[in-house]
Design an enzyme around this catalytic site. Sequence first.
Site, PDB file in Angstrom:
ATOM      1  N   SER A  39       0.792  -1.231   0.000  1.00 56.85           N
ATOM      2  CA  SER A  39       0.000   0.000   0.000  1.00 56.85           C
ATOM      3  C   SER A  39       0.823   1.279   0.000  1.00 56.85           C
ATOM      4  O   SER A  39       0.315   2.343  -0.333  1.00 56.85           O
ATOM      5  CB  SER A  39      -0.941   0.014   1.214  1.00 56.85           C
ATOM      6  OG  SER A  39      -0.216  -0.126   2.421  1.00 56.85           O
ATOM      7  N   ASP A 325      -3.236   8.290   7.856  1.00 57.10           N
ATOM      8  CA  ASP A 325      -4.070   7.463   8.713  1.00 57.10           C
ATOM      9  C   ASP A 325      -3.156   6.760   9.711  1.00 57.10           C
ATOM     10  O   ASP A 325      -2.013   7.187   9.909  1.00 57.10           O
ATOM     11  CB  ASP A 325      -4.924   6.487   7.889  1.00 57.10           C
ATOM     12  CG  ASP A 325      -4.105   5.561   6.995  1.00 57.10           C
ATOM     13  OD1 ASP A 325      -2.920   5.314   7.311  1.00 57.10           O
ATOM     14  OD2 ASP A 325      -4.647   5.063   5.996  1.00 57.10           O
ATOM     15  N   HIS A 328      -0.370   4.854   7.141  1.00 52.42           N
ATOM     16  CA  HIS A 328       0.230   5.439   5.932  1.00 52.42           C
ATOM     17  C   HIS A 328       0.563   6.918   6.130  1.00 52.42           C
ATOM     18  O   HIS A 328      -0.113   7.620   6.858  1.00 52.42           O
ATOM     19  CB  HIS A 328      -0.724   5.293   4.748  1.00 52.42           C
ATOM     20  CG  HIS A 328      -1.162   3.884   4.509  1.00 52.42           C
ATOM     21  ND1 HIS A 328      -2.347   3.380   5.012  1.00 52.42           N
ATOM     22  CD2 HIS A 328      -0.560   2.863   3.849  1.00 52.42           C
ATOM     23  CE1 HIS A 328      -2.466   2.108   4.656  1.00 52.42           C
ATOM     24  NE2 HIS A 328      -1.400   1.767   3.959  1.00 52.42           N
TER      25      HIS A 328
END
Length: 698
Positions: A39, A325, A328
């Site tokens: 991610s 978040d 990340h």
Amino acid sequence: MKFLLFKIYSFLVLSISFCYAIRIPPNKSIPAVIVFGDSIVDTGNNNGLKTIFKVNYPPYGQNFMGGIPTGRFSDGKVPSDFLVEELGIKDLLPAYLDPTLQAEDLITGVNFASGGAGYDPLTSEIAKVISLSRQLALFKEYIVKLKEIVGEDRKNEILANSLFILVTGSNDITNTYFSTPLRKSYYNISSYADLLVNSASSFVQDLYELGARRIGVLSIPPIGCLPSQRTLEGGEERECVDYLNQAAQLFNSKLAADLNSLGNRLPNSRLVYVDIYNLTLDVIYNPQKYGFKIADKGCCGTGKIEVAEICTFTCSSDSDYVFWDSFHLTEKAYRLLAHQILFSSFKICTFLVLSSIFYALLLCNVQAIINIPRNKSIPAVIVFGDSIVDTGNNNGLKTVAKVNYPPYGKDFMGGKPTGRFSNGKVPPDLIVEELGIKELLPAYLDPTLQAEDLITGVNFASGGAGYDPLTSEIANVISLSGQLEMFKEYIVTLKEIVGEDRKNEILANSFFILVIGSNDITNTYFSTPLRISYYDVSSYADFLVNYASSFVQDLYRLGARRIGVLGIPPIGCLPSQRTLKGGEERKCVDYLNQAAQLFNSKLATDLSSLGNKFPDSRLVYVDIYNLLLDVINDPQKFGFRIADKGCCGTGKIEVAEICTVTCSSDTDYVFWDSFHPTEKAYRLSVHQILVQHLSSFF
């Protein structure tokens, strides 16, 4: 050794008003960037999957073009985008599974990464995302398409010269190993790290077999400091989780060793391990240094646990946050990270992206000009200090502290000794070069100095000088007070050339650099009884800081506003000090390094206080202690071989007149003589400081 330039809280790369383009050496190219991983680099491949690991909905993408959520796990762009942007290839790196992907996109690179993936196949299976083996299968499909578009020969050329980036591993440790019993029951952490490294190694070899040659593999970051892990495992105070960070470091050390071995076995490959652990940890521990305010929570929701679907509302100012978040980073932090990877980790010359662009900058013709923000200017650079920055002011003095004779300057233009205490250029030259002002910063006492030179800056530094007036007196060189008097004379001359208004404008917008202090501690305090009889180390440090503070205030009163003051480097690790005081094994001298650190802490505090008193000033403390210590402790990481000796003579004690013969390859050395770095080391330091710290001066 005080390298050059200024301390600054916000990375130049963090501001979108700064634009960086890395210029590739002549006859070289990077046709494409191809990314695999999780991610951190996924640009939308998960959008069509039946998985909770996708973010193609608000508030993700709120700072992306048009505020569109694209599947990127951040508020805006992610590292994949910044890599192609900074290399000048294209604006964004598209996901391979993007339904709008065009044939021409394939030629300049695509992204196969899938959020939630890992080296361990079980990690991707649990998350229902695209495993590394599946990413590889998609890449094989890409190769077929690429061949259809450009033909066999061009396809092979693109693959051989493109940059391949692999970013994964965090999910394996945080999710699969420590959050489920599925692996922990069969592996201890060391053997699980081996499993992951074996997977990484196989993947890299598969890429090589398919035609890739320039492959960069990023380390795992300090996952114990992720907001989510602090919340889940960090106790009431939400501290970083040591066992997670230790697991990351264990994996990283094994990965680095494996890639090094693999690189030796694969002909014509450039396999590079990229350490992002330490950079990220430094940002987390010192957020203000990089222009952030909050590093223990994300911008999303409470910032403590929210990610993906439970991230529904956000903070008012995401630019204050390291994390978007609970897992990340923000676009701002990713921009920093991507820029650092390119400038600190990528050997673009030898052609790969990683492990020391500094090395590349030194050995190749990479031009890394720093662009100034719009509507801002740096008309001149003006330098004060000692031998680290002296460009020839001592040449006409009756002092042993001058080097206007060979072998000094042997790598300068025409092999000419100019009074610079190195084999070539020194930091002031490299600063004006990188800022695009001029090629060299002339000494103010240079008899060939022209009137036009004054407009863009000059150098008042004198080798052997110190904050302590006694230091300059012992060395028979130009004291700081003498340098200040010459600066006042300079101001009068500058006014005659450009007039009062322009003179004031030049002074207010120029960079003033002060690099000094090492001689005070190594020579005056510890090598003579003249100060040690009256001061302990702490009170002598106070004595030096008072002089520094007075000098900065004098510059301010004379019109300077942007003033950078460098700390003292790890002087206990100078080759000369190792020889004189480091015992038979020539170890770094702890008490000298401790004295330097004590002075640095007092100097940083004083400059911060002064800055508050002068609100229109930009007074910046620059810590070069840790940068140089890292180079000395791990020279190979930065493209050097030898850090405990200089190139000159035996390398253990020679400096100035007793430096008569040199080594065969000065590019292998951090130090030129027993006190001063090589041009290569200077270039590394200047570039790093400029990239990291320029923005605080605006």
